[in-house]
Write a protein that holds these residues in place. Structure first.
Motif, mmCIF file in Angstrom:
data_model
loop_
_atom_site.group_PDB
_atom_site.id
_atom_site.type_symbol
_atom_site.label_atom_id
_atom_site.label_comp_id
_atom_site.label_asym_id
_atom_site.label_seq_id
_atom_site.Cartn_x
_atom_site.Cartn_y
_atom_site.Cartn_z
ATOM 1 N N LEU A 60 55.256 85.209 25.248
ATOM 2 C CA LEU A 60 56.669 84.928 24.965
ATOM 3 C C LEU A 60 57.041 85.247 23.524
ATOM 4 C CD1 LEU A 60 57.092 81.462 26.757
ATOM 5 C CD2 LEU A 60 57.920 83.677 27.559
ATOM 6 N N GLN A 61 56.000 85.561 22.713
ATOM 7 C CA GLN A 61 56.194 85.779 21.273
ATOM 8 C C GLN A 61 56.853 84.559 20.635
ATOM 9 O OE1 GLN A 61 58.396 89.499 21.117
ATOM 10 N NE2 GLN A 61 56.490 90.677 21.104
ATOM 11 N N SER A 62 56.417 83.413 21.100
ATOM 12 C CA SER A 62 56.923 82.146 20.586
ATOM 13 C C SER A 62 56.302 81.860 19.227
ATOM 14 C CB SER A 62 56.576 81.028 21.580
ATOM 15 O OG SER A 62 56.867 79.762 21.048
ATOM 16 N N PRO A 63 57.017 81.201 18.324
ATOM 17 C CA PRO A 63 56.479 80.940 16.986
ATOM 18 C C PRO A 63 55.371 79.894 16.941
ATOM 19 C CG PRO A 63 58.642 79.955 17.206
ATOM 20 C CD PRO A 63 58.434 80.798 18.417
ATOM 21 N N SER A 64 55.253 79.049 17.969
ATOM 22 C CA SER A 64 54.217 78.025 17.931
ATOM 23 C C SER A 64 53.945 77.475 19.328
ATOM 24 C CB SER A 64 54.640 76.859 17.015
ATOM 25 O OG SER A 64 55.683 76.113 17.617
ATOM 26 N N ARG A 65 52.804 76.811 19.459
ATOM 27 C CA ARG A 65 52.441 76.174 20.721
ATOM 28 C C ARG A 65 53.447 75.083 21.082
ATOM 29 N NH1 ARG A 65 46.842 73.282 20.610
ATOM 30 N NH2 ARG A 65 46.106 75.407 20.199
ATOM 31 N N MET A 66 53.960 74.402 20.076
ATOM 32 C CA MET A 66 54.923 73.329 20.327
ATOM 33 C C MET A 66 56.217 73.869 20.939
ATOM 34 S SD MET A 66 57.804 71.532 19.168
ATOM 35 C CE MET A 66 58.065 71.668 17.391
ATOM 36 N N ILE A 67 56.710 74.977 20.390
ATOM 37 C CA ILE A 67 57.923 75.597 20.920
ATOM 38 C C ILE A 67 57.673 76.071 22.346
ATOM 39 C CG2 ILE A 67 59.645 77.404 20.614
ATOM 40 C CD1 ILE A 67 59.642 75.323 18.377
ATOM 41 N N LYS B 164 70.434 64.625 23.487
ATOM 42 C CA LYS B 164 70.014 63.762 22.384
ATOM 43 C C LYS B 164 68.895 64.409 21.584
ATOM 44 C CE LYS B 164 71.405 59.329 24.398
ATOM 45 N NZ LYS B 164 72.277 59.884 25.454
ATOM 46 N N THR B 165 68.157 65.327 22.207
ATOM 47 C CA THR B 165 67.075 66.044 21.527
ATOM 48 C C THR B 165 67.324 67.543 21.626
ATOM 49 O OG1 THR B 165 65.657 66.278 23.492
ATOM 50 C CG2 THR B 165 65.448 64.232 22.217
ATOM 51 N N CYS B 166 66.698 68.305 20.731
ATOM 52 C CA CYS B 166 66.807 69.763 20.753
ATOM 53 C C CYS B 166 65.549 70.338 21.399
ATOM 54 C CB CYS B 166 66.965 70.302 19.333
ATOM 55 S SG CYS B 166 66.956 72.107 19.236
ATOM 56 N N CYS B 167 65.727 71.310 22.279
ATOM 57 C CA CYS B 167 64.574 71.894 22.985
ATOM 58 C C CYS B 167 63.965 73.075 22.226
ATOM 59 C CB CYS B 167 64.987 72.337 24.383
ATOM 60 S SG CYS B 167 66.049 73.813 24.412
ATOM 61 N N PHE B 168 64.593 73.496 21.134
ATOM 62 C CA PHE B 168 64.113 74.591 20.273
ATOM 63 C C PHE B 168 64.198 75.969 20.913
ATOM 64 C CE2 PHE B 168 61.780 70.821 18.691
ATOM 65 C CZ PHE B 168 62.284 70.799 17.406
ATOM 66 N N TYR B 169 65.059 76.118 21.910
ATOM 67 C CA TYR B 169 65.209 77.430 22.534
ATOM 68 C C TYR B 169 65.690 78.473 21.528
ATOM 69 C CZ TYR B 169 66.976 81.139 25.591
ATOM 70 O OH TYR B 169 67.224 82.349 26.182
ATOM 71 N N TYR B 170 66.441 78.049 20.531
ATOM 72 C CA TYR B 170 66.973 78.988 19.540
ATOM 73 C C TYR B 170 65.870 79.616 18.682
ATOM 74 C CZ TYR B 170 66.383 75.465 15.820
ATOM 75 O OH TYR B 170 65.855 74.572 14.919
ATOM 76 N N LYS B 171 64.648 79.082 18.753
ATOM 77 C CA LYS B 171 63.563 79.598 17.917
ATOM 78 C C LYS B 171 62.721 80.669 18.610
ATOM 79 C CE LYS B 171 62.938 76.079 14.437
ATOM 80 N NZ LYS B 171 61.967 75.482 13.509
ATOM 81 N N VAL B 172 62.952 80.890 19.899
ATOM 82 C CA VAL B 172 62.191 81.939 20.585
ATOM 83 C C VAL B 172 62.957 83.261 20.465
ATOM 84 C CG1 VAL B 172 61.167 80.301 22.193
ATOM 85 C CG2 VAL B 172 63.244 81.510 22.850
ATOM 86 N N ASN C 103 65.237 86.254 21.024
ATOM 87 C CA ASN C 103 66.431 86.411 21.860
ATOM 88 C C ASN C 103 66.984 85.081 22.350
ATOM 89 O OD1 ASN C 103 66.280 89.305 21.745
ATOM 90 N ND2 ASN C 103 64.664 89.218 23.300
ATOM 91 N N GLY C 104 66.471 83.977 21.817
ATOM 92 C CA GLY C 104 66.969 82.667 22.192
ATOM 93 C C GLY C 104 68.235 82.334 21.409
ATOM 94 N N ASN C 105 68.840 81.212 21.741
ATOM 95 C CA ASN C 105 70.069 80.810 21.074
ATOM 96 C C ASN C 105 70.200 79.295 21.179
ATOM 97 O OD1 ASN C 105 72.552 80.897 19.762
ATOM 98 N ND2 ASN C 105 73.247 82.669 20.955
ATOM 99 N N TYR C 106 71.191 78.743 20.524
ATOM 100 C CA TYR C 106 71.466 77.323 20.683
ATOM 101 C C TYR C 106 72.088 77.091 22.056
ATOM 102 C CZ TYR C 106 70.716 76.627 15.658
ATOM 103 O OH TYR C 106 70.160 76.570 14.404
ATOM 104 N N CYS C 107 71.597 76.098 22.781
ATOM 105 C CA CYS C 107 72.195 75.743 24.061
ATOM 106 C C CYS C 107 73.580 75.152 23.813
ATOM 107 C CB CYS C 107 71.329 74.711 24.793
ATOM 108 S SG CYS C 107 69.619 75.226 25.046
#
Length: 257
Positions: free
Chosen positions: A57-64, A235-243, A245-249
């Motif tokens: 996914l070319q994600s920046p981290s395991r947490m994301i 109430k929480t952010c899922c961090f989709y904007y950090k992947v 081509n992702g964006n803020y939901c």
């Protein structure tokens, strides 16, 4: 369990689940990105799977990655099982031992489906649907999601509230957008009653938690600048904007701020 009897999905029911919810009766050919749900409870296997997905996914981290995976996993398990419970009055076996995620990558796109080893379903006996429903809900959440979320949280440090809100929004979306209004008064009542029970009345023990995690994140919708329609802000952010081509939901609390 005396409150239920055993049956099977009708061909048209199984076909509908496959069309609507990425449910499959076929075993995938690509083994690299597929995993048995029970293997996610093994620390080493869980880490290896998330790290492999992170690279793909070319994600920046395991947490994301863990947060994004949890959204997909929640949809794959919750959507067909709760739909079958409410619309067909049938309970799929969603225990972690019976679930497998069939995944593949095509042109950089991640495709995944839910495969169940045993397709036998339970049905409530006359006048005992409430007890049967508790069993179905417990099987989905306590027997699967709660255990998977604890394992994923441990190896990736993704906060449990994020995982549970990723879960909750799938439940809300299912009943508010995908289930429909029902084809009969009986079905309409079941839809409303099941949704109300899940988000406000079901005891925490059915979810394997100390509090009902679906009730925690449910609230009124409001109009915000990023959406034409009223939305329920998370109430929480899922961090989709950090992947990539992702964006803020549109429901992201950071957008509201």
């Amino acid at each position: 369990m005396k409150t239920m009897m055993w049956s099977s999905l009708e061909p048209k029911e199984a076909d509908n689940l496959m069309k609507k919810f990425s449910f499959t009766t076929n075993v995938g050919q690509d083994r690299r990105f597929s995993i048995k749900a029970v293997d996610l409870l093994d620390e080493e296997k869980c880490i290896a799977y998330l790290d492999s997905l992170t690279r793909s996914l070319q994600s920046p981290s395991r947490m994301i990655t863990a947060s994004q995976f949890s959204k997909r996993y929640a949809f794959l398990t919750i959507a067909p099982s709760l739909y079958a419970m409410t619309i067909y009055n049938k309970g799929l076996d969603l225990s972690s031992e019976n679930c497998k995620i069939e995944s593949s990558f095509h042109n950089g796109s991640w495709k995944s489906n839910l495969h169940l080893t045993d397709l036998q379903v339970s049905q409530p006996k006359e006048g005992e649907r409430q007890e049967w429903r508790d069993g179905v809900i417990k099987n989905i959440f306590h027997g699967n999601l709660a255990k998977i979320w604890r394992s994923i949280s441990k190896v990736s440090n993704v906060p449990m509230p994020i995982l549970w809100e990723n879960t909750a929004v799938r439940v809300y979306s299912l009943y508010e957008k995908k289930v429909g209004n029902g084809d009969s008064e009986k079905e309409k009542f079941r839809i409303q009653e099941d949704f109300k029970y899940l988000i406000s009345e079901a005891p925490a023990t059915l979810f394997g938690e100390t509090k009902n995690p679906l009730a925690r994140f449910y609230g009124p919708k409001s109009t915000i600048s990023s959406s034409d329609q009223p939305v329920r802000t998370r109430k929480t952010c899922c961090f989709y904007y950090k992947v990539p081509n992702g964006n803020y939901c549109s429901t992201c609390p950071k957008v509201k701020q």
